[in-house]
Structures are given as C-alpha cells and as structure tokens.
Design a protein around this motif. Structure first.
Motif, PDB file in Angstrom:
ATOM      1  N   ALA A 163       0.851  -1.187   0.000  1.00  0.00           N
ATOM      2  CA  ALA A 163       0.000   0.000   0.000  1.00  0.00           C
ATOM      3  C   ALA A 163       0.887   1.237   0.000  1.00  0.00           C
ATOM      4  O   ALA A 163       2.091   1.167   0.282  1.00  0.00           O
ATOM      5  CB  ALA A 163      -0.928   0.011   1.205  1.00  0.00           C
ATOM      6  N   GLY A 164       0.272   2.387  -0.316  1.00  0.00           N
ATOM      7  CA  GLY A 164       1.052   3.619  -0.338  1.00  0.00           C
ATOM      8  C   GLY A 164       0.181   4.852  -0.342  1.00  0.00           C
ATOM      9  O   GLY A 164      -1.053   4.781  -0.374  1.00  0.00           O
ATOM     10  N   MET A 165       0.843   5.995  -0.326  1.00  0.00           N
ATOM     11  CA  MET A 165       0.195   7.304  -0.394  1.00  0.00           C
ATOM     12  C   MET A 165       1.004   8.168  -1.356  1.00  0.00           C
ATOM     13  O   MET A 165       2.235   8.172  -1.304  1.00  0.00           O
ATOM     14  CB  MET A 165       0.135   7.959   0.982  1.00  0.00           C
ATOM     15  CG  MET A 165      -0.415   9.380   0.991  1.00  0.00           C
ATOM     16  SD  MET A 165      -2.180   9.470   0.635  1.00  0.00           S
ATOM     17  CE  MET A 165      -2.860   8.908   2.205  1.00  0.00           C
ATOM     18  N   GLU A 166       0.304   8.877  -2.244  1.00  0.00           N
ATOM     19  CA  GLU A 166       0.977   9.733  -3.221  1.00  0.00           C
ATOM     20  C   GLU A 166       0.286  11.085  -3.264  1.00  0.00           C
ATOM     21  O   GLU A 166      -0.948  11.160  -3.183  1.00  0.00           O
ATOM     22  CB  GLU A 166       0.948   9.070  -4.603  1.00  0.00           C
ATOM     23  CG  GLU A 166       1.836   9.723  -5.632  1.00  0.00           C
ATOM     24  CD  GLU A 166       1.993   8.885  -6.877  1.00  0.00           C
ATOM     25  OE1 GLU A 166       2.697   9.337  -7.806  1.00  0.00           O
ATOM     26  OE2 GLU A 166       1.410   7.779  -6.936  1.00  0.00           O
ATOM     27  N   VAL A 167       1.072  12.160  -3.396  1.00  0.00           N
ATOM     28  CA  VAL A 167       0.546  13.517  -3.365  1.00  0.00           C
ATOM     29  C   VAL A 167       1.064  14.288  -4.574  1.00  0.00           C
ATOM     30  O   VAL A 167       2.264  14.242  -4.888  1.00  0.00           O
ATOM     31  CB  VAL A 167       0.960  14.251  -2.071  1.00  0.00           C
ATOM     32  CG1 VAL A 167       0.473  15.693  -2.093  1.00  0.00           C
ATOM     33  CG2 VAL A 167       0.413  13.519  -0.846  1.00  0.00           C
ATOM     34  N   LEU A 168       0.164  14.993  -5.276  1.00  0.00           N
ATOM     35  CA  LEU A 168       0.561  15.896  -6.352  1.00  0.00           C
ATOM     36  C   LEU A 168       1.057  17.195  -5.736  1.00  0.00           C
ATOM     37  O   LEU A 168       0.293  17.927  -5.105  1.00  0.00           O
ATOM     38  CB  LEU A 168      -0.618  16.187  -7.278  1.00  0.00           C
ATOM     39  CG  LEU A 168      -1.062  15.085  -8.248  1.00  0.00           C
ATOM     40  CD1 LEU A 168      -2.346  15.492  -8.942  1.00  0.00           C
ATOM     41  CD2 LEU A 168       0.029  14.798  -9.272  1.00  0.00           C
ATOM     42  N   VAL A 169       2.337  17.487  -5.927  1.00  0.00           N
ATOM     43  CA  VAL A 169       2.878  18.742  -5.406  1.00  0.00           C
ATOM     44  C   VAL A 169       2.834  19.839  -6.464  1.00  0.00           C
ATOM     45  O   VAL A 169       2.845  21.028  -6.128  1.00  0.00           O
ATOM     46  CB  VAL A 169       4.312  18.534  -4.886  1.00  0.00           C
ATOM     47  CG1 VAL A 169       4.310  17.637  -3.668  1.00  0.00           C
ATOM     48  CG2 VAL A 169       5.227  17.934  -5.956  1.00  0.00           C
ATOM     49  N   THR A 170       2.797  19.472  -7.742  1.00  0.00           N
ATOM     50  CA  THR A 170       2.508  20.387  -8.851  1.00  0.00           C
ATOM     51  C   THR A 170       1.625  19.615  -9.831  1.00  0.00           C
ATOM     52  O   THR A 170       1.290  18.453  -9.593  1.00  0.00           O
ATOM     53  CB  THR A 170       3.785  20.867  -9.572  1.00  0.00           C
ATOM     54  OG1 THR A 170       4.342  19.781 -10.325  1.00  0.00           O
ATOM     55  CG2 THR A 170       4.823  21.384  -8.583  1.00  0.00           C
ATOM     56  N   ASP A 171       1.256  20.245 -10.947  1.00  0.00           N
ATOM     57  CA  ASP A 171       0.442  19.554 -11.937  1.00  0.00           C
ATOM     58  C   ASP A 171       1.134  18.320 -12.487  1.00  0.00           C
ATOM     59  O   ASP A 171       0.472  17.366 -12.905  1.00  0.00           O
ATOM     60  CB  ASP A 171       0.112  20.499 -13.106  1.00  0.00           C
ATOM     61  CG  ASP A 171      -0.889  21.561 -12.706  1.00  0.00           C
ATOM     62  OD1 ASP A 171      -1.433  21.463 -11.588  1.00  0.00           O
ATOM     63  OD2 ASP A 171      -1.119  22.495 -13.499  1.00  0.00           O
ATOM     64  N   ASN A 172       2.470  18.299 -12.506  1.00  0.00           N
ATOM     65  CA  ASN A 172       3.212  17.202 -13.134  1.00  0.00           C
ATOM     66  C   ASN A 172       4.118  16.421 -12.198  1.00  0.00           C
ATOM     67  O   ASN A 172       4.674  15.392 -12.596  1.00  0.00           O
ATOM     68  CB  ASN A 172       4.063  17.745 -14.297  1.00  0.00           C
ATOM     69  CG  ASN A 172       3.240  18.413 -15.367  1.00  0.00           C
ATOM     70  OD1 ASN A 172       3.176  19.630 -15.449  1.00  0.00           O
ATOM     71  ND2 ASN A 172       2.587  17.607 -16.180  1.00  0.00           N
ATOM     72  N   ILE A 173       4.302  16.891 -10.982  1.00  0.00           N
ATOM     73  CA  ILE A 173       5.223  16.235 -10.046  1.00  0.00           C
ATOM     74  C   ILE A 173       4.433  15.647  -8.881  1.00  0.00           C
ATOM     75  O   ILE A 173       3.616  16.331  -8.277  1.00  0.00           O
ATOM     76  CB  ILE A 173       6.281  17.215  -9.507  1.00  0.00           C
ATOM     77  CG1 ILE A 173       7.090  17.820 -10.653  1.00  0.00           C
ATOM     78  CG2 ILE A 173       7.205  16.499  -8.524  1.00  0.00           C
ATOM     79  CD1 ILE A 173       7.942  16.827 -11.415  1.00  0.00           C
ATOM     80  N   SER A 174       4.702  14.369  -8.576  1.00  0.00           N
ATOM     81  CA  SER A 174       4.069  13.739  -7.416  1.00  0.00           C
ATOM     82  C   SER A 174       5.147  13.091  -6.552  1.00  0.00           C
ATOM     83  O   SER A 174       6.178  12.630  -7.044  1.00  0.00           O
ATOM     84  CB  SER A 174       3.029  12.699  -7.842  1.00  0.00           C
ATOM     85  OG  SER A 174       3.635  11.627  -8.543  1.00  0.00           O
TER      86      SER A 174
END
Length: 275
Positions: free
Chosen positions: A205-216
């Motif tokens: 399992a994991g968690m991912e966050v968009l920090v910009t429109d193209n970078i996560s």
C-alpha cells in the motif's frame, strides 16, 4: 391668476432634486474568484524510488537430508549437530526506477506500474557439527522487478491512498561454504541449482501527493515473497554417505536452506506525470 402657474413651476423645480436623491441604483456584483481546476491523475508517469529492504524474522535453519542411508552423519547422525544452527537476514538499501499509467474515475484511480530495483539482501543459514566444522548456505538477491496493478481513492483532489499487488521476479544466487576436512577435492561439495530465476508475488500500500500539476511524491510499503527455491548442496564420501570411512556409491547428505525468500521494503517515490 397669473401667479398660480408660476408658483406651481417653482414648486416642481424645487422638488426635482429631492426626487432624484431618492432613486436607488444597484451596486454592480463583485467579480467571482476563479478557482483553477485540480490537476488530474490520468496519464503516463515515470520516476525513481529509494529506501530499505529488510526482514525482522530470521530465515529457517539449514536442513539435513540423507540419501540412500539412515545411519550416522559425522559419527552421530543429525544429532551430531545438536541445536547448533543459526540463521540471519542481511538488510540493504533498495533503489531503482518505475513507469506506470493511471486512469481517474471521479475519486477512484486505477492503474498499473512496472519497476526495477537494485538491492543486496542475503539469507544465511549455518550448521555447526561436533567435529568441529561449519556448513553455511547463502541465498542472495541483487535485483528485483515487479509488475503490479494498483487501486486508489482520492482523500483530497491531490492526495491518493492506494493498495497494490502483482508479480515479482529476481535471480537468487546460492552459495555454500564449509571447513569440514571430509569435504575434499575427491569428494567436493556439489551445488545443485546455484542460480535461480525465481518468480513470486508482492503486495502493499502507499500514499501519493501531487505537489505540482506534473510532479508527485509518495511513500510505499511492499511485502515480497519469491518462494522456497530449489538450491541445495550435496556432500558424499566420508561420513556423508553413512560409511564413516569408505565411500559408498549413491549415498550422500543434502544440506538444504528451506523456507521462502521473503522480505519487506519501504521506499520514497518521485514521479513526473505526462498529464
């Protein structure tokens, strides 16, 4: 009589400013704030990851299996080793690259990912006889590839929590060493299946966050199991064929490192998204 029209006209002129002052004009509406739409998750992405590979549990101990006889090994059968067994798992750094694709349907995100990692984890199992002598088997892994599906839910428009699972592959290297005087050039240690192409499974399992429109940026946990493997070492001659002195053809003793080759990984991930 001529004064009456003049009086009426003067009254009308004096009342006009007062009537004009009573006219109410609506204020123009304030401009509405324009909110930029949140970036979507649909599209291809590539990236890198790095972290640690470990297993807090010790592997299974080295096993002994006699072939063609049920007699003594090194003067006392399996009892010659007593409880003199030891095993360990050596942790390591893990790092590599990944490529994947996500498809967003409202708050649900479905996708697939391929990754490959370099690492250096080792399972070690040893037996110590009363001779005295040691017998050590090692199983090591220096790269790992996985092909996985993942399903996630958007906690916020820019934060994705997900579960993942799929197939894992790695080439497990097997080695054996001993200082027993009974293992000689005439009767060497015969290693069976020294290198293995092992397929298994991985889940996590994991968690991912968009920090910009193209970078996560994200963090991921995986449990990987590559199965038990088929590698072992066969010793013959001397005590290993049950004779104690002479060589009995067809008799031998196998030293096996049973149990699954499994471990845990925790990695940080950085991805560029082509959305």
């Amino acid at each position: 009589m001529n004064r009456i029209p003049l009086i009426l006209a003067a009254t009308a002129l004096s009342a006009a400013p007062a009537l004009a002052a009573d006219v109410i004009y609506d204020e123009p509406p304030a401009p509405m704030a324009v909110v930029a739409p949140a970036a979507g998750w649909t599209g291809v992405y590539i990236g890198i990851q790095g972290g640690g590979a470990f297993n807090p549990e010790s592997p299974d101990d080295l096993g002994l299996r006699t072939n063609g006889f049920a007699g003594p090994i090194i003067g006392g059968g399996v009892d010659a080793f007593g409880n003199n067994f030891d095993s360990s798992f050596d942790s390591s750094f893990i790092g590599g690259a990944h490529i994947g694709y996500d498809y967003q349907m409202g708050s649900v995100v479905l996708g697939a990912i391929l990754d490959i990692n370099a690492l250096d984890v080792t399972q070690t199992a040893s037996a110590f006889s009363n001779t005295p002598a040691f017998y050590t088997a090692e199983r090591g892994l220096d790269y790992l590839a996985t092909a996985r599906l993942r399903a996630g839910y958007l906690v916020t428009p820019s934060a994705l929590a997900y579960v993942t699972g799929g197939v894992a592959y790695g080439e497990v290297d097997y080695g054996f060493s001993t200082d027993s005087p009974a293992v000689t050039g005439v009767n060497p240690a015969a290693i069976v299946n020294q290198d293995e192409d092992d397929f298994g499974y991985t889940v996590g399992a994991g968690m991912e966050v968009l920090v910009t429109d193209n970078i996560s940026f994200g963090a991921e946990y995986l449990y990987t199991n590559l199965g038990g493997g088929d590698s072992f070492t066969r010793l013959s001659g001397g005590p290993f064929d049950g004779s104690g002195t002479a060589v009995i053809a067809g008799n031998s003793t196998d030293f096996t490192s049973g149990g699954d080759f499994d471990f845990h990984t925790v990695t940080a991930k950085l991805s560029y998204r082509f959305n």
